[in-house]
Enzyme design. Sequence first.
Site, PDB file in Angstrom:
ATOM      1  CE  LYS A  96       1.962   9.211 -51.567  1.00  0.00           C
ATOM      2  NZ  LYS A  96       0.684   9.156 -50.810  1.00  0.00           N
ATOM      3  CD  GLU A 118       7.453  16.423 -56.396  1.00  0.00           C
ATOM      4  OE1 GLU A 118       8.614  16.444 -56.863  1.00  0.00           O
ATOM      5  OE2 GLU A 118       6.626  15.543 -56.682  1.00  0.00           O
ATOM      6  CB  SER A 383      -4.037   3.405 -50.186  1.00  0.00           C
ATOM      7  OG  SER A 383      -4.893   4.447 -49.750  1.00  0.00           O
TER       8      SER A 383
HETATM    9  C1  LIG Z   1      -0.582   9.506 -51.289  1.00  0.00           C
HETATM   10  C2  LIG Z   1      -1.683   8.614 -50.903  1.00  0.00           C
HETATM   11  C3  LIG Z   1      -2.713   8.263 -51.802  1.00  0.00           C
HETATM   12  C4  LIG Z   1      -2.820   8.843 -53.187  1.00  0.00           C
HETATM   13  O1  LIG Z   1      -1.790   8.494 -54.045  1.00  0.00           O
HETATM   14  P1  LIG Z   1      -1.989   7.495 -55.273  1.00  0.00           P
HETATM   15  O2  LIG Z   1      -0.755   7.675 -56.059  1.00  0.00           O
HETATM   16  O3  LIG Z   1      -3.217   7.914 -56.006  1.00  0.00           O
HETATM   17  O4  LIG Z   1      -2.132   6.137 -54.718  1.00  0.00           O
HETATM   18  C5  LIG Z   1      -3.667   7.356 -51.394  1.00  0.00           C
HETATM   19  N1  LIG Z   1      -3.653   6.840 -50.136  1.00  0.00           N
HETATM   20  C6  LIG Z   1      -2.694   7.163 -49.243  1.00  0.00           C
HETATM   21  C7  LIG Z   1      -2.745   6.541 -47.899  1.00  0.00           C
HETATM   22  C8  LIG Z   1      -1.678   8.052 -49.596  1.00  0.00           C
HETATM   23  O5  LIG Z   1      -0.727   8.375 -48.699  1.00  0.00           O
END
Ligand SMILES: *Cc1c(COP(=O)(O)O)cnc(C)c1O
Length: 403
Positions: A96, A118, A383
């Site tokens: 993010k 938010e 992610s």
């Molecule tokens: C917020 C988050 C997501 C989901 O958000 P996307 O916009 O779909 O990528 C995925 N993985 C992690 C670690 C997150 O914090």
Amino acid sequence: MIQKPYLKAFPDAKGYFGKFGGAFLPPELEEQFKKIEEAYLTIGNSHNFIRELRDIRKHYQGRPTPVYYARRLSEFIGGARIYLKREDLNHTGAHKLNHCMGEALLAKYLGKKKLIAETGAGQHGVALATAAAYFGLECEIHMGEVDIAKEHPNVVRMRVLGAKVVPVTFGAKTLKEAVDSAFVAYLKDPENSIYCIGSVVGPHPFPMMVRDFQSVVGIEAREQFFEMTGNLPDNLVACVGGGSNAMGLFSAFIDDPCEMYGVEPGGKGTKLGEHAASLTYGSEGILHGFNSIMLKNEAGEPAAVHSVASGLDYPSVGPEHAYLNSIARTKVGIANDAETIQAFYDLSHYEGIIPALESAHAVAFAMKLAKEKPYESILVNLSGRGDKDIDFVVANYKPEDYM
Ligand SMILES: *Cc1c(COP(=O)(O)O)cnc(C)c1O
């Protein structure tokens, strides 16, 4: 950098990916979003902006993050070779920050003093508070009272980082009301503040901007994978909440012959309210200022959703995912809560990497795909890291049951 034909063509000038996207805004906000778009298209493409963002990526965020061959996990499954793009090693432990630093840098160039957003589970709030601290900007995060109670560690993190957390006390006191509250705050002072969206969702230009800021993931991964293996990956896999980490990875491969799977949360069942699989079960509709595929209840309103990963429980999906799925350029994968918990433990045991529950959805699907395609390679976008989830997982799913 050479712009690929697809990325140049989508979205169109009005912010559409096919019939999906657009900007459905109250008149008071139309002008502000237009200004953000103009600024992004001029400043965001300027030499100074790009150079500054590149420096931040390298010296502050710790990029590039590695691509890693998960040998023990791959051998355990006995199928395809699984590789991980390690966004868990990006500063703050998830992808993010890639778009938050871009949004905050744009705010700086525009002379804004305050970032407003938010947050649901608090991940976007923490990343934006980090960016605000880096640039010396004020930061105001609107969060439902219910979520504040549930996500205490992230609330503390935001406060430590200097952000103001505004409790939202009306309606269901969760994400939807937090969006409304943040919009109201933004409208009070649009000259000095900027609204920062946390995924490839919301009105144009955000789905495009957030995708472009996240594209660093795919650009790095494509080069790294090629250098490691001499080939491109056969398959790409990423979890999809709003879809920013998935678009970040996919955008660099869109003109390549790679299969791309966006993995949705199957939750605990197929009934409405038991999952958050918008593309799998949803239909066309407008929510939060954009047209996409969403989950609706009988009244046609956004449905209640569930996922074991709070970052994935959103009843709609980024418009670009809706489009790419509609033309069959991407495929939808699904992983339910049980498969996700198993993958959370498997990746921890076999690789010493504790994934975020969101990312564990992608790993769970990749493990299924690996069995179906034993001679191929799979690149998973990991992610985020799972420190935030450990207490919850261990309290509800005992480690000894997953050995
Ligand atoms: C917020 C988050 C997501 C989901 O958000 P996307 O916009 O779909 O990528 C995925 N993985 C992690 C670690 C997150 O914090």
